[in-house]
Design a protein around this motif. Structure first.
Motif, PDB file in Angstrom:
ATOM      1  N   UNK A  67       0.834  -1.184   0.000  1.00 33.63           N
ATOM      2  CA  UNK A  67       0.000   0.000   0.000  1.00 33.63           C
ATOM      3  C   UNK A  67       0.874   1.242   0.000  1.00 33.63           C
ATOM      4  N   UNK A  68       0.594   2.217  -0.864  1.00 33.39           N
ATOM      5  CA  UNK A  68       1.434   3.394  -0.938  1.00 33.39           C
ATOM      6  C   UNK A  68       1.215   4.394   0.193  1.00 33.39           C
ATOM      7  N   UNK A  69       0.144   4.262   0.967  1.00 37.01           N
ATOM      8  CA  UNK A  69      -0.139   5.242   2.006  1.00 37.01           C
ATOM      9  C   UNK A  69       0.890   5.181   3.128  1.00 37.01           C
ATOM     10  N   UNK A  70       1.381   6.324   3.586  1.00 34.43           N
ATOM     11  CA  UNK A  70       2.334   6.336   4.684  1.00 34.43           C
ATOM     12  C   UNK A  70       1.642   6.034   6.006  1.00 34.43           C
ATOM     13  N   UNK A  71       2.412   5.536   6.965  1.00 35.79           N
ATOM     14  CA  UNK A  71       1.868   5.275   8.290  1.00 35.79           C
ATOM     15  C   UNK A  71       1.538   6.608   8.955  1.00 35.79           C
ATOM     16  N   UNK A  72       0.451   6.633   9.713  1.00 38.00           N
ATOM     17  CA  UNK A  72       0.033   7.856  10.380  1.00 38.00           C
ATOM     18  C   UNK A  72      -0.222   7.576  11.851  1.00 38.00           C
ATOM     19  N   UNK A  73      -0.175   8.617  12.645  1.00 40.16           N
ATOM     20  CA  UNK A  73      -0.596   8.508  14.035  1.00 40.16           C
ATOM     21  C   UNK A  73       0.315   7.673  14.897  1.00 40.16           C
ATOM     22  N   UNK A  74      -0.319   6.944  15.799  1.00 41.35           N
ATOM     23  CA  UNK A  74       0.415   6.186  16.811  1.00 41.35           C
ATOM     24  C   UNK A  74       0.833   4.791  16.371  1.00 41.35           C
ATOM     25  N   UNK A  75       0.395   4.357  15.209  1.00 40.58           N
ATOM     26  CA  UNK A  75       0.650   2.988  14.781  1.00 40.58           C
ATOM     27  C   UNK A  75       1.497   2.944  13.516  1.00 40.58           C
ATOM     28  N   UNK A  76       2.189   1.816  13.361  1.00 43.49           N
ATOM     29  CA  UNK A  76       2.985   1.580  12.163  1.00 43.49           C
ATOM     30  C   UNK A  76       2.815   0.117  11.774  1.00 43.49           C
ATOM     31  N   UNK A  77       3.315  -0.234  10.609  1.00 48.39           N
ATOM     32  CA  UNK A  77       3.235  -1.609  10.110  1.00 48.39           C
ATOM     33  C   UNK A  77       4.009  -2.557  11.034  1.00 48.39           C
ATOM     34  N   UNK A  78       3.533  -3.794  11.198  1.00 47.77           N
ATOM     35  CA  UNK A  78       4.212  -4.748  12.079  1.00 47.77           C
ATOM     36  C   UNK A  78       5.367  -5.506  11.409  1.00 47.77           C
ATOM     37  N   UNK A  79       5.637  -5.204  10.159  1.00 49.54           N
ATOM     38  CA  UNK A  79       6.756  -5.819   9.433  1.00 49.54           C
ATOM     39  C   UNK A  79       7.477  -4.721   8.651  1.00 49.54           C
ATOM     40  N   UNK A  80       8.761  -4.894   8.468  1.00 50.05           N
ATOM     41  CA  UNK A  80       9.543  -3.955   7.648  1.00 50.05           C
ATOM     42  C   UNK A  80      10.387  -4.775   6.686  1.00 50.05           C
ATOM     43  N   UNK A  81      10.451  -4.386   5.424  1.00 43.54           N
ATOM     44  CA  UNK A  81       9.757  -3.251   4.835  1.00 43.54           C
ATOM     45  C   UNK A  81       8.247  -3.482   4.804  1.00 43.54           C
ATOM     46  N   UNK A  82       7.513  -2.440   4.418  1.00 40.55           N
ATOM     47  CA  UNK A  82       6.060  -2.522   4.379  1.00 40.55           C
ATOM     48  C   UNK A  82       5.643  -3.742   3.572  1.00 40.55           C
ATOM     49  N   UNK A  83       4.827  -4.616   4.166  1.00 39.84           N
ATOM     50  CA  UNK A  83       4.471  -5.878   3.500  1.00 39.84           C
ATOM     51  C   UNK A  83       3.308  -5.758   2.522  1.00 39.84           C
ATOM     52  N   UNK A  84       3.172  -6.792   1.715  1.00 39.76           N
ATOM     53  CA  UNK A  84       2.011  -6.925   0.835  1.00 39.76           C
ATOM     54  C   UNK A  84       0.856  -7.505   1.641  1.00 39.76           C
ATOM     55  N   UNK A  85      -0.350  -7.052   1.354  1.00 39.20           N
ATOM     56  CA  UNK A  85      -1.552  -7.617   1.967  1.00 39.20           C
ATOM     57  C   UNK A  85      -1.942  -8.818   1.118  1.00 39.20           C
TER      58      UNK A  85
END
Length: 178
Positions: A25-43
């Motif tokens: 997903x191209x949307x950047x992380x916002x707020x208090x949460x971030x993705x649980x894997x790095x780099x940003x994973x595929x859904x």
């Protein structure tokens, strides 16, 4: 003095949440949460909650990754559970806003009661998640409320990865009537 007549056009709209397909997903992380894997994973598999809480459904999203990938806490909180559920290693983190995030199958390096920060490693991803079509999948869930009254949330909303679109319910009027 004459006032101009105003014409108002009312259009009924439906709110449609569009799930990302199996691509990052191209949307950047916002707020208090971030993705649980790095780099940003595929859904790999989308959120698909049941119509009733007791029915079968997919109460989270599956994120594609390599086996043994580090799984990180999406937000600061307290580890609520680190152990096995239905034969799968699972970690749950309770966040200050009342949302609990879950991660499975994850071999935990944290313990229940431990305080974690956003981005801290919770454990390592095991391969073999049922229905996973890639090397390994992290099932990431989110919910608000206690075990008996929990409302399951789409965890992609926590990171700003849902696209919201308004679509008309009925036909568009040709012209306004005053």
């Amino acid at each position: 003095m004459r006032s101009a007549a105003r014409r108002t056009v009312a259009v009924a709209c439906a709110l449609v949440l569009v799930q990302p397909a199996a691509f990052p997903t191209p949307a950047p992380a916002r707020g208090r949460y971030d993705w649980p894997l790095a780099p940003r994973p595929a859904v790999v598999r989308a959120f698909d909650p049941p119509a009733q809480r007791w029915l079968a459904g997919h109460r989270g999203v599956d994120l594609g990754a390599a086996g043994d990938a580090a799984v990180i806490s999406a937000g600061a909180g307290t580890v609520r559970f680190a152990g096995t559920v239905a034969g799968r290693p699972t970690v749950a983190v309770l966040h200050p806003d009342g949302i609990a995030t879950t991660y499975e199958p994850v071999r935990a390096v944290v313990r229940a009661g431990e305080t974690v920060s956003r981005g801290q490693v919770l454990g390592y991803l095991d391969a073999g998640h049922p229905g996973c079509t890639v090397a390994a999948c992290l099932h990431w869930g989110a919910r608000r409320g206690s075990d008996r009254t929990a409302t399951y949330l789409n965890p992609l909303a926590l990171v700003g990865a849902l696209r919201v679109r308004l679509k008309p319910v009925g036909a568009w009027p040709d012209q306004a009537r005053g």
